[in-house]
Write an enzyme that holds these catalytic residues in place. Structure first.
Site, PDB file in Angstrom:
ATOM      1  N   ARG A  62       0.812  -1.221   0.000  1.00  0.00           N
ATOM      2  CA  ARG A  62       0.000   0.000   0.000  1.00  0.00           C
ATOM      3  C   ARG A  62       0.844   1.270   0.000  1.00  0.00           C
ATOM      4  NH1 ARG A  62      -2.144  -3.806   3.042  1.00  0.00           N
ATOM      5  NH2 ARG A  62      -1.264  -2.908   4.919  1.00  0.00           N
ATOM      6  N   GLU A  99       4.311  -6.734  13.952  1.00  0.00           N
ATOM      7  CA  GLU A  99       3.501  -7.006  15.136  1.00  0.00           C
ATOM      8  C   GLU A  99       2.846  -8.381  15.066  1.00  0.00           C
ATOM      9  OE1 GLU A  99       1.084  -4.259  12.407  1.00  0.00           O
ATOM     10  OE2 GLU A  99       3.149  -4.448  13.030  1.00  0.00           O
TER      11      GLU A  99
END
Length: 174
Positions: A62, A99
């Site tokens: 993105r 994460e």
């Protein structure tokens, strides 16, 4: 409501993606709307106008959307930071933790070099792992990272702290 804050309504939450416990911030409704996309790019770049920037780098995938538009607006080249095996020429690589897992990015060894001043752009700043690794990748090629810009920042995850020493601008903070 100011125009930038109105963009928050274009970011939808997707629970448990890409794995349980993650609340994914989906920007596809924002990029689908031409006026919102234009507004987001304008305000994302505003702090960097007039800066000595020679290239914009964007992280797959993105970051390519906003990075390429930012490069076009600034009149500089775009450097794609890709997942392994996607670039056809000699590459420099960096691995890092996310994460929710680990990943690697690559750039062509001649994408930037000494004297280049690079603006790094991505859609999201979460824990800062991708951005920190991207800074290291650009710097390993001899260029200088002058600033980082993000469309969305998840403040509670502390990514900005990992980027201490770099100017960081985020458009929408959650």
């Amino acid at each position: 409501m100011n125009p930038v804050e109105s963009l928050k309504a274009k970011v939808r939450d997707i629970p448990d993606f890409p794995k349980p416990g993650i609340l994914f911030k989906d920007i596809t409704p924002l990029v689908k709307d031409p006026a919102s996309l234009r507004l987001a790019v304008h305000h994302l770049l505003h702090p960097f106008l007039g800066r000595d920037i020679t290239a914009v780098a964007g992280m797959e995938a993105r970051g390519f959307i906003f990075g390429a538009l930012a490069a076009w607006e600034l009149g500089v080249g775009f450097v794609p930071l890709r997942k392994p095996g996607k670039l056809p020429y000699n590459v420099q690589s960096v691995s890092y933790d996310l994460e929710y897992g680990s990943a690697s990015l690559e750039a062509h060894i001649d994408a930037v070099g000494p004297g280049d001043k690079v603006l790094l752009i991505d859609d999201l700043l979460a824990t800062g792992g991708t951005a920190q690794a991207s800074c290291g990748l650009i710097e390993s090629l001899g260029a200088e990272v002058v600033a980082l810009g993000f469309v969305v920042e998840l403040e509670a995850l502390g990514g900005r702290e990992k980027l201490a020493g770099y100017p960081v601008h985020s458009l929408l903070r959650f």
